[in-house]
Design an enzyme around this catalytic site. Structure first.
Site, PDB file in Angstrom:
ATOM      1  N   THR A  87       1.010  -0.917   0.004  1.00 43.19           N
ATOM      2  CA  THR A  87      -0.153  -0.143   0.101  1.00 43.19           C
ATOM      3  C   THR A  87       0.741   1.026  -0.162  1.00 43.19           C
ATOM      4  O   THR A  87       1.933   1.383   0.444  1.00 43.19           O
ATOM      5  CB  THR A  87      -1.200  -0.237   1.319  1.00 43.19           C
ATOM      6  OG1 THR A  87      -1.633  -1.134   1.218  1.00 43.19           O
ATOM      7  CG2 THR A  87      -1.940   0.896   0.851  1.00 43.19           C
ATOM      8  N   LYS A 162      -8.045   1.443  -2.934  1.00 41.72           N
ATOM      9  CA  LYS A 162      -7.494   1.059  -1.889  1.00 41.72           C
ATOM     10  C   LYS A 162      -8.125   2.125  -0.589  1.00 41.72           C
ATOM     11  O   LYS A 162      -8.405   2.367   0.118  1.00 41.72           O
ATOM     12  CB  LYS A 162      -6.031   0.716  -2.302  1.00 41.72           C
ATOM     13  CG  LYS A 162      -5.701   0.137  -0.110  1.00 41.72           C
ATOM     14  CD  LYS A 162      -5.699  -1.520  -0.010  1.00 41.72           C
ATOM     15  CE  LYS A 162      -4.802  -1.010   1.695  1.00 41.72           C
ATOM     16  NZ  LYS A 162      -5.542  -2.027   2.310  1.00 41.72           N
ATOM     17  N   LYS A 237      -1.788   4.907   8.491  1.00 41.11           N
ATOM     18  CA  LYS A 237      -1.181   4.908   7.488  1.00 41.11           C
ATOM     19  C   LYS A 237      -1.948   5.261   6.302  1.00 41.11           C
ATOM     20  O   LYS A 237      -1.678   6.448   5.614  1.00 41.11           O
ATOM     21  CB  LYS A 237      -0.519   3.791   7.297  1.00 41.11           C
ATOM     22  CG  LYS A 237       0.435   3.634   6.168  1.00 41.11           C
ATOM     23  CD  LYS A 237       1.051   2.302   5.587  1.00 41.11           C
ATOM     24  CE  LYS A 237       1.818   2.314   3.969  1.00 41.11           C
ATOM     25  NZ  LYS A 237       1.837   1.106   3.413  1.00 41.11           N
TER      26      LYS A 237
HETATM   27  P1  NAD Z   1       5.830  -5.513   7.358  1.00 39.95           P
HETATM   28  O1  NAD Z   1       7.057  -4.921   7.796  1.00 39.95           O
HETATM   29  O2  NAD Z   1       6.038  -6.868   8.252  1.00 39.95           O
HETATM   30  O3  NAD Z   1       6.770  -6.319   5.860  1.00 39.95           O
HETATM   31  C1  NAD Z   1       7.497  -5.683   4.816  1.00 39.95           C
HETATM   32  C2  NAD Z   1       8.960  -6.189   4.930  1.00 39.95           C
HETATM   33  O4  NAD Z   1      10.064  -5.321   4.154  1.00 39.95           O
HETATM   34  C3  NAD Z   1       9.830  -6.154   5.727  1.00 39.95           C
HETATM   35  O5  NAD Z   1      10.473  -7.395   6.158  1.00 39.95           O
HETATM   36  C4  NAD Z   1      10.608  -5.741   5.717  1.00 39.95           C
HETATM   37  O6  NAD Z   1      12.148  -6.050   5.977  1.00 39.95           O
HETATM   38  C5  NAD Z   1      11.280  -5.337   3.621  1.00 39.95           C
HETATM   39  N1  NAD Z   1      11.411  -4.938   3.438  1.00 39.95           N
HETATM   40  C6  NAD Z   1      12.016  -2.991   3.761  1.00 39.95           C
HETATM   41  N2  NAD Z   1      12.522  -2.780   3.340  1.00 39.95           N
HETATM   42  C7  NAD Z   1      13.148  -2.900   2.009  1.00 39.95           C
HETATM   43  C8  NAD Z   1      14.299  -3.354   1.170  1.00 39.95           C
HETATM   44  N3  NAD Z   1      14.663  -2.138   0.909  1.00 39.95           N
HETATM   45  N4  NAD Z   1      13.877  -4.299   0.696  1.00 39.95           N
HETATM   46  C9  NAD Z   1      13.914  -5.484   0.353  1.00 39.95           C
HETATM   47  N5  NAD Z   1      13.097  -6.169   1.299  1.00 39.95           N
HETATM   48  C10 NAD Z   1      12.435  -4.754   2.234  1.00 39.95           C
HETATM   49  O7  NAD Z   1       4.610  -5.317   6.612  1.00 39.95           O
HETATM   50  P2  NAD Z   1       3.807  -5.735   6.444  1.00 39.95           P
HETATM   51  O8  NAD Z   1       2.643  -5.974   7.858  1.00 39.95           O
HETATM   52  O9  NAD Z   1       3.924  -7.319   5.820  1.00 39.95           O
HETATM   53  O10 NAD Z   1       3.079  -4.798   4.961  1.00 39.95           O
HETATM   54  C11 NAD Z   1       3.686  -4.669   3.984  1.00 39.95           C
HETATM   55  C12 NAD Z   1       2.630  -3.977   3.371  1.00 39.95           C
HETATM   56  O11 NAD Z   1       1.302  -4.005   2.868  1.00 39.95           O
HETATM   57  C13 NAD Z   1       2.237  -2.850   3.668  1.00 39.95           C
HETATM   58  O12 NAD Z   1       2.462  -1.707   2.374  1.00 39.95           O
HETATM   59  C14 NAD Z   1       1.139  -2.339   3.847  1.00 39.95           C
HETATM   60  O13 NAD Z   1       0.495  -1.262   3.939  1.00 39.95           O
HETATM   61  C15 NAD Z   1       0.306  -3.502   3.271  1.00 39.95           C
HETATM   62  N6  NAD Z   1      -0.937  -3.872   4.014  1.00 39.95           N
HETATM   63  C16 NAD Z   1      -1.247  -4.409   4.812  1.00 39.95           C
HETATM   64  C17 NAD Z   1      -1.692  -5.393   5.777  1.00 39.95           C
HETATM   65  C18 NAD Z   1      -1.076  -5.876   7.485  1.00 39.95           C
HETATM   66  O14 NAD Z   1      -2.277  -6.182   7.757  1.00 39.95           O
HETATM   67  N7  NAD Z   1      -0.102  -6.104   7.771  1.00 39.95           N
HETATM   68  C19 NAD Z   1      -2.942  -5.271   5.248  1.00 39.95           C
HETATM   69  C20 NAD Z   1      -3.554  -4.718   3.968  1.00 39.95           C
HETATM   70  C21 NAD Z   1      -2.098  -4.399   3.080  1.00 39.95           C
END
Ligand code: NAD
Length: 290
Positions: A87, A162, A237
């Site tokens: 997102t 979204k 967010k």
């Molecule tokens: P998270 O922080 O658990 O995962 C993000 C991952 O990206 C981490 O493992 C981090 O180490 C990795 N990362 C960061 N920088 C990086 C880079 N330069 N290269 C490679 N990897 C890198 O977050 P999440 O909860 O998995 O959410 C991910 C996305 O999904 C976000 O944009 C969030 O808004 C969206 N989202 C989350 C949810 C939820 O319930 N968690 C629901 C819908 C959407």
């Protein structure tokens, strides 16, 4: 398919595991050390994407997406699909798509709803922006990771869908919570309030499917001490992204702005961080008119 997967956090890891379990060859990269069943981890983003037919990114925000895209776009095969499921702000989504397009790739922005539970169960909903060709290529993967995909139009439209959806969600959750707190003070039983509103014109997903009052309506985070669920900071967010987009296109969104302000206070100045976004109800319960 050969799939490169970048960002194997709370959402990305189970999504990648589901693709591997369905028989795809998944190569993963994350900046932290992670192990995901069925996924071969490599030590650079470029290595993860070199042989990929589809590259999936699941990253925290638009700045990180832009930085990762700058590394992987030159390393990808011509004609491969770059499928961003994070997102992020609409502008970053459109900028990355333009760069990918110019490099002969097929970009898609496909943010999800359904949370960590949906990612694990393979029941996410994908809101997708990009070309028909890119969408058709990614469709079998949406079928594995999710239960529904909606093609919303050109690049950026997935993110637009979204944030509009989640702006409605933030506003209706607040409206539902403040109405419950008002009903309490008026001496109205919460079960009666639910029975009326859930079958009357005040109904919404927040009331009917995710009722913020404990012990009322279907099981929800309210029944589990407001453990998320969907954390208040993630709601914040998405609300901020909605207001950033509204600012960029000069759209008047007064309730979206109010919801953003309330969740900002709740998360940054009160005790909302780490709680489900429906914990707005106990917040209103303790407050008086100012
Ligand atoms: P998270 O922080 O658990 O995962 C993000 C991952 O990206 C981490 O493992 C981090 O180490 C990795 N990362 C960061 N920088 C990086 C880079 N330069 N290269 C490679 N990897 C890198 O977050 P999440 O909860 O998995 O959410 C991910 C996305 O999904 C976000 O944009 C969030 O808004 C969206 N989202 C989350 C949810 C939820 O319930 N968690 C629901 C819908 C959407």
């Amino acid at each position: 398919m050969n799939i490169g997967f970048i960002g194997l956090g709370n959402m990305g890891a189970p999504m990648a595991a589901n693709l591997a379990a369905a028989g795809h060859n998944v190569v993963g990269f994350d900046t932290v050390d992670v192990t995901v069943e069925g996924v071969s981890m490599v030590t650079s983003a470029a290595d993860a994407v070199a042989d990929a037919d589809v590259v999936i990114t699941m990253l925290p925000n638009g700045d990180i997406l832009r930085a990762v895209a700058a590394q992987i776009i030159p390393a990808m095969k011509t004609g491969a699909v770059l499928l961003d499921c994070s997102t992020v702000d609409v502008e970053s989504a459109r900028a990355v798509a333009a760069d990918a397009d110019a490099a002969g790739l097929l970009p898609l922005d496909a943010p999800v709803s359904g949370g960590i539970g949906g990612a694990s169960a393979g029941t996410l909903t994908f809101m997708v922006g990009g070309s028909d060709t890119a969408y058709d290529t990614a469709l079998p993967l949406f079928d594995i990771m999710g239960q529904k995909a909606v093609h919303c139009g050109a690049s950026g439209n997935g993110q637009a869908a979204k944030i509009c959806n989640n702006m409605i969600l933030g506003v209706t959750m607040i409206a539902t919570c403040e109405a419950f707190a008002l009903a309490d003070k008026l001496g109205l039983d919460r079960q009666a309030m639910f029975d009326v509103v859930s079958t009357s014109s005040g109904y919404s997903w927040s009331m009917n499917a995710y009722c913020p009052a404990p012990g009322v309506g279907p099981q929800s985070p309210a029944d589990n001490s407001y453990q998320p669920g969907f954390a208040a900071e993630l709601m914040l967010k998405d609300l901020r992204l909605s207001q950033q987009a509204a600012q960029a296109v000069d759209a008047d969104t007064p309730l979206g702005q109010s919801a953003t302000d309330l969740y900002t206070t709740f998360v940054e100045d009160e005790d909302g961080k780490g709680k489900d976004f429906s914990a707005m109800l106990p917040r209103f319960e303790t407050r008086r008119r100012t």
